[in-house]
Design a protein around this motif. Structure first.
Motif, PDB file in Angstrom:
ATOM      1  N   ASP A  81       0.897  -1.014  -0.149  1.00 18.99           N
ATOM      2  CA  ASP A  81      -0.113   0.173  -0.256  1.00 18.99           C
ATOM      3  C   ASP A  81       0.760   1.489   0.264  1.00 18.99           C
ATOM      4  N   PRO A  82       0.743   2.098  -1.020  1.00 11.15           N
ATOM      5  CA  PRO A  82       2.351   2.908  -1.345  1.00 11.15           C
ATOM      6  C   PRO A  82       2.044   4.841  -0.095  1.00 11.15           C
ATOM      7  N   ASN A  83       0.460   4.082   0.278  1.00  4.36           N
ATOM      8  CA  ASN A  83       0.451   5.450   1.178  1.00  4.36           C
ATOM      9  C   ASN A  83       1.081   5.100   2.704  1.00  4.36           C
ATOM     10  N   LEU A  84       0.942   3.747   3.129  1.00  2.00           N
ATOM     11  CA  LEU A  84       1.015   3.239   4.363  1.00  2.00           C
ATOM     12  C   LEU A  84       2.844   2.230   4.283  1.00  2.00           C
ATOM     13  N   GLU A  85       2.897   2.725   3.157  1.00  2.00           N
ATOM     14  CA  GLU A  85       4.519   1.598   2.838  1.00  2.00           C
ATOM     15  C   GLU A  85       5.792   2.625   2.946  1.00  2.00           C
ATOM     16  N   ALA A  86       5.224   4.087   2.758  1.00  2.00           N
ATOM     17  CA  ALA A  86       6.240   5.152   2.918  1.00  2.00           C
ATOM     18  C   ALA A  86       6.399   5.715   4.780  1.00  2.00           C
ATOM     19  N   HIS A  87       6.184   5.134   5.493  1.00  5.60           N
ATOM     20  CA  HIS A  87       6.513   4.879   6.770  1.00  5.60           C
ATOM     21  C   HIS A  87       6.896   3.948   7.287  1.00  5.60           C
ATOM     22  N   VAL A  88       6.929   2.507   6.849  1.00  2.93           N
ATOM     23  CA  VAL A  88       7.833   1.863   7.213  1.00  2.93           C
ATOM     24  C   VAL A  88       9.445   1.505   5.826  1.00  2.93           C
ATOM     25  N   SER A  89       9.717   1.792   4.979  1.00  5.14           N
ATOM     26  CA  SER A  89      10.573   2.540   4.465  1.00  5.14           C
ATOM     27  C   SER A  89      10.531   3.435   3.697  1.00  5.14           C
ATOM     28  N   ASP A  90      12.064   3.293   3.154  1.00  2.55           N
ATOM     29  CA  ASP A  90      11.988   4.510   2.300  1.00  2.55           C
ATOM     30  C   ASP A  90      12.066   4.485   1.054  1.00  2.55           C
ATOM     31  N   ILE A  91      11.170   3.788   0.234  1.00  2.00           N
ATOM     32  CA  ILE A  91      11.702   3.013  -1.036  1.00  2.00           C
ATOM     33  C   ILE A  91      11.166   4.371  -1.945  1.00  2.00           C
TER      34      ILE A  91
END
Length: 321
Positions: A81-91
């Motif tokens: 989920d691109p919105n949530l992923e931004a909070h757990v990694s720096d991809i």
């Protein structure tokens, strides 16, 4: 002084390696057997309530083959989920071409720079993902194939990710691999990375009655890399210790050399001696500069010099590599 510089380089390299790994991987992963985590929404809420947990995001993890024309290669397809992923990694910070855009139902993907070079791909190009699962028809089993559009290219700085990782929206990954609403696991971001093991222990205690749930932290998933660095630091330290008079007494006291094992030490021996040798080396190096200075001034000078030297030398060396 040589020992200080060498250890500074190794520490700097270790720090950079850790940053590159965590830019794509997560601090902690909670997964299920066969890489399927059931009832993940309740698990998400439970993990969020724990101390030192900053954010949690679901993901899928599947093997596939990417193909364009007569070229193909095996890859790992990660659904996020691109919105949530931004909070757990720096991809999202590693995108060098295109945009960090993954819209559900659009079948867009992000891929590593080395993978893009292999296929000569650009933003907007189309590729096919071939699932290991199959559709069954009157003609027999047919592979599941879906066309995706390249929306972005990332450079994580690690060949492992840049050459074999493909990222798409979690909904599209679930459709391609017929997962329904299941996910492979949860990625956990910690507030304090130094408390990783303590947080892992807390999570393991929560799931001690569920043997089909597994918890991995970033050090365990890349244990070989960091074990190799620690081993190299110990070997280098022992070699440098030979230049000091105290080496003989330490060697006779605590180090056993044999033809079968390069070196063996009692627990904590090398770590304690590293700190001691740094101070010995610093004393020898700064002795000619300390005349007229108070003891407090000398200690502040040494401490400030060592703190400044370690990250700088290490990062410069990694950049040159």
């Amino acid at each position: 002084m040589a020992l200080i510089i060498v250890l500074s380089v190794m520490n700097g390299f270790q720090s950079e390696l850790k940053n590159k790994i965590l830019s794509v991987a997560s601090d902690i992963e909670v997964t299920g057997s066969n890489y399927l985590l059931r009832d993940w929404k309740n698990n998400n809420e439970l993990i969020q309530k724990q101390n030192n947990v900053s954010s949690v995001a679901p993901f899928t993890h599947n093997q596939s083959m990417i193909a364009q024309g007569r070229f193909n290669r095996g890859v790992i397809v990660r659904g996020i989920d691109p919105n949530l992923e931004a909070h757990v990694s720096d991809i999202h910070k590693k995108i060098i071409r295109g945009k960090y855009t993954l819209n559900p139902g659009s079948y867009e993907l992000l891929l590593g720079i080395d993978l893009a070079r292999y296929f000569n791909l650009k933003v907007g190009d189309k590729v096919a993902l071939i699932s290991s699962q199959a559709n069954f028809s009157a003609l027999g089993a047919l592979p599941r194939i879906k066309q995706f559009i390249v929306s972005g290219i990332f450079d994580a700085g690690m060949y492992e990710y840049d050459s074999s990782l493909v990222i798409t929206h979690i909904n599209d990954a679930q459709n391609l691999f017929q997962l329904n609403d299941l996910v492979s696991g949860l990625k956990v971001k910690l507030s304090d990375l130094s408390k990783t093991q303590a947080t892992v222990n807390i999570l393991e205690s929560l799931y001690q009655d569920q043997p089909d749930i597994f918890i991995f932290d970033w050090t365990r998933k890349h244990a070989n890399l960091f074990a190799a660095i620690q081993m190299e630091k110990k070997v280098i330290t022992l070699e440098e210790l030979k230049d000091f008079d105290v080496w003989k007494s330490w060697k006779n006291e605590e180090v056993e050399l044999s033809t079968e094992t390069p070196f063996q030490t009692k627990p904590g021996f090398v770590e304690k001696r590293i700190q001691q040798m740094i101070h010995i080396g610093a004393d020898q190096e700064y002795e000619k500069y300390s005349e007229g200075m108070s003891d407090d001034d000398i200690q502040r000078w040494k401490h400030g010099f060592l703190c400044a030297l370690a990250p700088t030398v290490g990062r410069v060396t990694v950049a040159l590599l």
